[in-house]
Scaffold this active site. Structure first.
Site, PDB file in Angstrom:
ATOM      1  N   TYR A 102      -2.693 -13.623  -2.118  1.00  0.00           N
ATOM      2  CA  TYR A 102      -1.857 -12.453  -1.871  1.00  0.00           C
ATOM      3  C   TYR A 102      -2.728 -11.225  -1.680  1.00  0.00           C
ATOM      4  O   TYR A 102      -3.940 -11.241  -1.905  1.00  0.00           O
ATOM      5  CB  TYR A 102      -0.858 -12.244  -3.030  1.00  0.00           C
ATOM      6  CG  TYR A 102      -1.438 -11.648  -4.301  1.00  0.00           C
ATOM      7  CD1 TYR A 102      -1.420 -10.268  -4.520  1.00  0.00           C
ATOM      8  CD2 TYR A 102      -1.993 -12.459  -5.295  1.00  0.00           C
ATOM      9  CE1 TYR A 102      -1.945  -9.718  -5.687  1.00  0.00           C
ATOM     10  CE2 TYR A 102      -2.511 -11.926  -6.464  1.00  0.00           C
ATOM     11  CZ  TYR A 102      -2.489 -10.541  -6.652  1.00  0.00           C
ATOM     12  OH  TYR A 102      -3.014 -10.002  -7.805  1.00  0.00           O
ATOM     13  N   CYS A 103      -2.074 -10.130  -1.250  1.00  0.00           N
ATOM     14  CA  CYS A 103      -2.746  -8.833  -1.089  1.00  0.00           C
ATOM     15  C   CYS A 103      -1.724  -7.772  -1.442  1.00  0.00           C
ATOM     16  O   CYS A 103      -1.000  -7.916  -2.415  1.00  0.00           O
ATOM     17  CB  CYS A 103      -3.296  -8.688   0.323  1.00  0.00           C
ATOM     18  SG  CYS A 103      -2.034  -8.868   1.613  1.00  0.00           S
ATOM     19  N   GLY A 104      -1.638  -6.708  -0.656  1.00  0.00           N
ATOM     20  CA  GLY A 104      -0.636  -5.692  -0.907  1.00  0.00           C
ATOM     21  C   GLY A 104       0.708  -6.034  -0.292  1.00  0.00           C
ATOM     22  O   GLY A 104       1.750  -5.882  -0.925  1.00  0.00           O
ATOM     23  N   TRP A 143       1.745  -8.151  -3.554  1.00  0.00           N
ATOM     24  CA  TRP A 143       1.885  -7.192  -4.652  1.00  0.00           C
ATOM     25  C   TRP A 143       3.117  -6.296  -4.493  1.00  0.00           C
ATOM     26  O   TRP A 143       3.816  -5.995  -5.470  1.00  0.00           O
ATOM     27  CB  TRP A 143       0.623  -6.334  -4.740  1.00  0.00           C
ATOM     28  CG  TRP A 143       0.662  -5.291  -5.817  1.00  0.00           C
ATOM     29  CD1 TRP A 143       0.725  -3.936  -5.656  1.00  0.00           C
ATOM     30  CD2 TRP A 143       0.636  -5.512  -7.228  1.00  0.00           C
ATOM     31  NE1 TRP A 143       0.738  -3.299  -6.873  1.00  0.00           N
ATOM     32  CE2 TRP A 143       0.689  -4.252  -7.857  1.00  0.00           C
ATOM     33  CE3 TRP A 143       0.581  -6.661  -8.023  1.00  0.00           C
ATOM     34  CZ2 TRP A 143       0.683  -4.092  -9.243  1.00  0.00           C
ATOM     35  CZ3 TRP A 143       0.574  -6.509  -9.404  1.00  0.00           C
ATOM     36  CH2 TRP A 143       0.625  -5.249 -10.001  1.00  0.00           C
TER      37      TRP A 143
END
Length: 283
Positions: free
Chosen positions: A237-239, A266
């Protein structure tokens, strides 16, 4: 060395010169300038390349949950790709200015929907022009549409429930693709809450690239991801699910096969008030 998900400039030139039908997709994008990609394409692009509007074509409007950049439906994407002469057997090469999240997001969407011949151009437009590749300011000629029948790979994607289980110790490894400051919670430039998902390890996506900007070799990527279980489930995952995709690509180049994207990332995680939040440089 030929990479399964990455095509070098030399390889693309050779394949085009040999008459192979390849659909080239220009997905140059700047989040701070909505007109950047279209303007860059108009000034010059790989001959025959079609412009993809990253925000309009590859994301849906944000809702209460699902993150800042939700995935479009398979049906919407299939209609787009089919209109560009792409079906699941078509060779497709996506590029942006260099190696970044936009081309990787497009690669991921194509592969997720079953288009196994999708690749990214290593180094993007900058590498193409640096190698003397021809460019054109002419719009791509119209092509005959093809029927793109999506075949979504359920094992490439997870939602918040699977991530909760991983965070609680289900056995799946969580990979946070943001930079160290965002991971640690020292900065939150795009979201109202800072921190990371408890249990996640930080692997900044830009560390999959060499100093000059090209993709690291599979061997070097295996070294970089060496602490992750080769045969285990990995959730990335990331933002908002965009800059996680270069890590997904890099992990697959390194030989990891059970790699999944948490597309909401996120920004989806923090949309649920009961989800726990961690801060600090390491778990």
């Amino acid at each position: 060395m030929s990479l399964s998900n990455v095509a070098s400039v030399a390889e693309v030139k050779e394949r085009l010169a040999g008459g192979e039908r390849i659909v080239l997709l220009d997905v140059r994008f700047n989040p701070k300038d909505p007109a950047y990609g279209k303007d860059a394409y108009a000034k010059g692009h790989l001959p025959g390349a079609v412009f993809i509007d990253f925000k309009a074509d590859l994301t849906d409007p944000a809702q209460a949950h699902g993150g800042r950049s939700p995935l479009p439906s398979p049906e919407r994407l299939a209609s787009l790709f089919g209109s560009l002469g792409i079906d699941r057997e078509t060779a497709v090469i996506a590029y942006e200015d260099g190696n970044g999240p936009a081309a990787s997001r497009l690669w991921w969407l194509l592969r997720y929907l079953g288009a196994d011949r999708a690749q990214v151009l290593d180094g993007g437009y900058a590498a193409w022009t640096a190698a003397g590749g021809a460019v054109s300011a002419e719009p791509a000629a119209a092509v005959g549409p093809r029927e793109f029948v999506p075949a979504p790979r359920a094992d490439w994607l997870v939602g918040v429930e699977e991530v909760r289980a991983a965070s609680a110790g289900s056995g799946a490894a969580l990979v946070d693709s943001r930079d160290a400051a965002q991971y640690a919670g020292r900065e939150a430039p795009f979201d109202p809450v800072a921190g990371h998902i408890p249990g996640a390890a930080n692997y900044f996506w830009k560390d999959t690239l060499e100093e000059g900007g090209s993709w690291k070799s599979p061997e070097r990527l295996r070294d970089w991801f060496g602490d992750l279980p080769q045969d285990g489930e990995i959730i990335v995952y990331c933002g908002s699910g965009i800059s996680a995709t270069p890590n997904v690509l890099a992990l697959r180049e390194a030989g990891y096969t059970n790699v999944k994207l948490y597309s909401g990332s996120w920004s989806d995680w923090i949309s649920y008030s009961n989800n726990p939040i961690a801060t600090g440089d390491s778990e």
